[in-house]
Design a protein around this motif. Sequence first.
Motif, PDB file in Angstrom:
ATOM      1  N   PHE A  13       0.818  -1.211   0.000  1.00  0.00           N
ATOM      2  CA  PHE A  13       0.000   0.000   0.000  1.00  0.00           C
ATOM      3  C   PHE A  13       0.853   1.264   0.000  1.00  0.00           C
ATOM      4  O   PHE A  13       0.509   2.254  -0.653  1.00  0.00           O
ATOM      5  CB  PHE A  13      -0.955   0.007   1.194  1.00  0.00           C
ATOM      6  CG  PHE A  13      -2.114  -0.931   1.011  1.00  0.00           C
ATOM      7  CD1 PHE A  13      -3.008  -0.761  -0.025  1.00  0.00           C
ATOM      8  CD2 PHE A  13      -2.289  -1.994   1.877  1.00  0.00           C
ATOM      9  CE1 PHE A  13      -4.076  -1.624  -0.198  1.00  0.00           C
ATOM     10  CE2 PHE A  13      -3.349  -2.868   1.718  1.00  0.00           C
ATOM     11  CZ  PHE A  13      -4.236  -2.684   0.666  1.00  0.00           C
ATOM     12  N   ALA A  14       1.974   1.234   0.699  1.00  0.00           N
ATOM     13  CA  ALA A  14       2.847   2.413   0.734  1.00  0.00           C
ATOM     14  C   ALA A  14       3.416   2.709  -0.650  1.00  0.00           C
ATOM     15  O   ALA A  14       3.409   3.861  -1.104  1.00  0.00           O
ATOM     16  CB  ALA A  14       3.971   2.206   1.744  1.00  0.00           C
ATOM     17  N   PHE A  15       3.899   1.679  -1.329  1.00  0.00           N
ATOM     18  CA  PHE A  15       4.456   1.907  -2.661  1.00  0.00           C
ATOM     19  C   PHE A  15       3.371   2.213  -3.684  1.00  0.00           C
ATOM     20  O   PHE A  15       3.620   2.933  -4.651  1.00  0.00           O
ATOM     21  CB  PHE A  15       5.297   0.708  -3.105  1.00  0.00           C
ATOM     22  CG  PHE A  15       6.695   0.741  -2.556  1.00  0.00           C
ATOM     23  CD1 PHE A  15       7.645   1.600  -3.088  1.00  0.00           C
ATOM     24  CD2 PHE A  15       7.052  -0.078  -1.503  1.00  0.00           C
ATOM     25  CE1 PHE A  15       8.924   1.641  -2.577  1.00  0.00           C
ATOM     26  CE2 PHE A  15       8.335  -0.038  -0.989  1.00  0.00           C
ATOM     27  CZ  PHE A  15       9.273   0.816  -1.527  1.00  0.00           C
ATOM     28  N   GLY A  19       3.388   5.460  -5.866  1.00  0.00           N
ATOM     29  CA  GLY A  19       3.258   5.401  -7.316  1.00  0.00           C
ATOM     30  C   GLY A  19       2.163   6.311  -7.836  1.00  0.00           C
ATOM     31  O   GLY A  19       2.305   6.929  -8.894  1.00  0.00           O
ATOM     32  N   ILE A  20       1.074   6.406  -7.089  1.00  0.00           N
ATOM     33  CA  ILE A  20      -0.012   7.296  -7.504  1.00  0.00           C
ATOM     34  C   ILE A  20       0.429   8.754  -7.437  1.00  0.00           C
ATOM     35  O   ILE A  20       0.137   9.545  -8.332  1.00  0.00           O
ATOM     36  CB  ILE A  20      -1.264   7.055  -6.638  1.00  0.00           C
ATOM     37  CG1 ILE A  20      -1.905   5.729  -7.021  1.00  0.00           C
ATOM     38  CG2 ILE A  20      -2.273   8.184  -6.791  1.00  0.00           C
ATOM     39  CD1 ILE A  20      -3.070   5.336  -6.146  1.00  0.00           C
ATOM     40  N   THR A  21       1.136   9.109  -6.376  1.00  0.00           N
ATOM     41  CA  THR A  21       1.514  10.513  -6.206  1.00  0.00           C
ATOM     42  C   THR A  21       2.654  10.934  -7.133  1.00  0.00           C
ATOM     43  O   THR A  21       2.716  12.089  -7.532  1.00  0.00           O
ATOM     44  CB  THR A  21       1.905  10.812  -4.750  1.00  0.00           C
ATOM     45  OG1 THR A  21       2.965   9.945  -4.375  1.00  0.00           O
ATOM     46  CG2 THR A  21       0.726  10.624  -3.825  1.00  0.00           C
ATOM     47  N   THR A  22       3.550   9.999  -7.474  1.00  0.00           N
ATOM     48  CA  THR A  22       4.704  10.381  -8.300  1.00  0.00           C
ATOM     49  C   THR A  22       4.635   9.862  -9.728  1.00  0.00           C
ATOM     50  O   THR A  22       5.486  10.208 -10.540  1.00  0.00           O
ATOM     51  CB  THR A  22       6.005   9.850  -7.673  1.00  0.00           C
ATOM     52  OG1 THR A  22       5.951   8.419  -7.654  1.00  0.00           O
ATOM     53  CG2 THR A  22       6.205  10.396  -6.281  1.00  0.00           C
ATOM     54  N   ASN A  23       3.638   9.030 -10.052  1.00  0.00           N
ATOM     55  CA  ASN A  23       3.522   8.401 -11.370  1.00  0.00           C
ATOM     56  C   ASN A  23       4.784   7.638 -11.749  1.00  0.00           C
ATOM     57  O   ASN A  23       5.194   7.625 -12.910  1.00  0.00           O
ATOM     58  CB  ASN A  23       3.185   9.436 -12.451  1.00  0.00           C
ATOM     59  CG  ASN A  23       1.774   9.941 -12.313  1.00  0.00           C
ATOM     60  OD1 ASN A  23       0.907   9.217 -11.844  1.00  0.00           O
ATOM     61  ND2 ASN A  23       1.556  11.178 -12.705  1.00  0.00           N
ATOM     62  N   SER A  24       5.385   6.995 -10.775  1.00  0.00           N
ATOM     63  CA  SER A  24       6.604   6.237 -11.001  1.00  0.00           C
ATOM     64  C   SER A  24       6.262   4.782 -11.319  1.00  0.00           C
ATOM     65  O   SER A  24       5.632   4.104 -10.493  1.00  0.00           O
ATOM     66  CB  SER A  24       7.490   6.294  -9.758  1.00  0.00           C
ATOM     67  OG  SER A  24       8.543   5.378  -9.869  1.00  0.00           O
ATOM     68  N   PHE A  28       5.055   1.282  -8.759  1.00  0.00           N
ATOM     69  CA  PHE A  28       3.980   0.333  -9.041  1.00  0.00           C
ATOM     70  C   PHE A  28       4.518  -1.097  -9.137  1.00  0.00           C
ATOM     71  O   PHE A  28       3.877  -2.038  -8.704  1.00  0.00           O
ATOM     72  CB  PHE A  28       3.249   0.703 -10.330  1.00  0.00           C
ATOM     73  CG  PHE A  28       2.344   1.889 -10.187  1.00  0.00           C
ATOM     74  CD1 PHE A  28       1.237   1.851  -9.362  1.00  0.00           C
ATOM     75  CD2 PHE A  28       2.608   3.051 -10.875  1.00  0.00           C
ATOM     76  CE1 PHE A  28       0.399   2.933  -9.228  1.00  0.00           C
ATOM     77  CE2 PHE A  28       1.781   4.151 -10.756  1.00  0.00           C
ATOM     78  CZ  PHE A  28       0.675   4.096  -9.923  1.00  0.00           C
ATOM     79  N   LEU A  29       5.697  -1.251  -9.698  1.00  0.00           N
ATOM     80  CA  LEU A  29       6.314  -2.567  -9.796  1.00  0.00           C
ATOM     81  C   LEU A  29       6.628  -3.131  -8.413  1.00  0.00           C
ATOM     82  O   LEU A  29       6.360  -4.310  -8.127  1.00  0.00           O
ATOM     83  CB  LEU A  29       7.586  -2.491 -10.637  1.00  0.00           C
ATOM     84  CG  LEU A  29       8.364  -3.791 -10.794  1.00  0.00           C
ATOM     85  CD1 LEU A  29       7.561  -4.772 -11.639  1.00  0.00           C
ATOM     86  CD2 LEU A  29       9.703  -3.515 -11.436  1.00  0.00           C
TER      87      LEU A  29
END
Length: 50
Positions: A13-15, A19-24, A28-29
């Motif tokens: 959940f943290a990653f 991922g949502i906030t930074t679009n990284s 997400f991986l």
Amino acid sequence: MKFYRNLFAVLCFAFFLAGITTNSPFAFLVAMLSGALSRTAAKKGWPDPW
């Protein structure tokens, strides 16, 4: 026998939020990998470390 399941679920959940906030795509991986490890720990019944 819930330590590793909960640990990897929190990391998932943290990653995912990172991922949502930074679009990284890397975040997400890592979230997907952490989720898979959480399910694996639950299915295999990994013992608690202490």
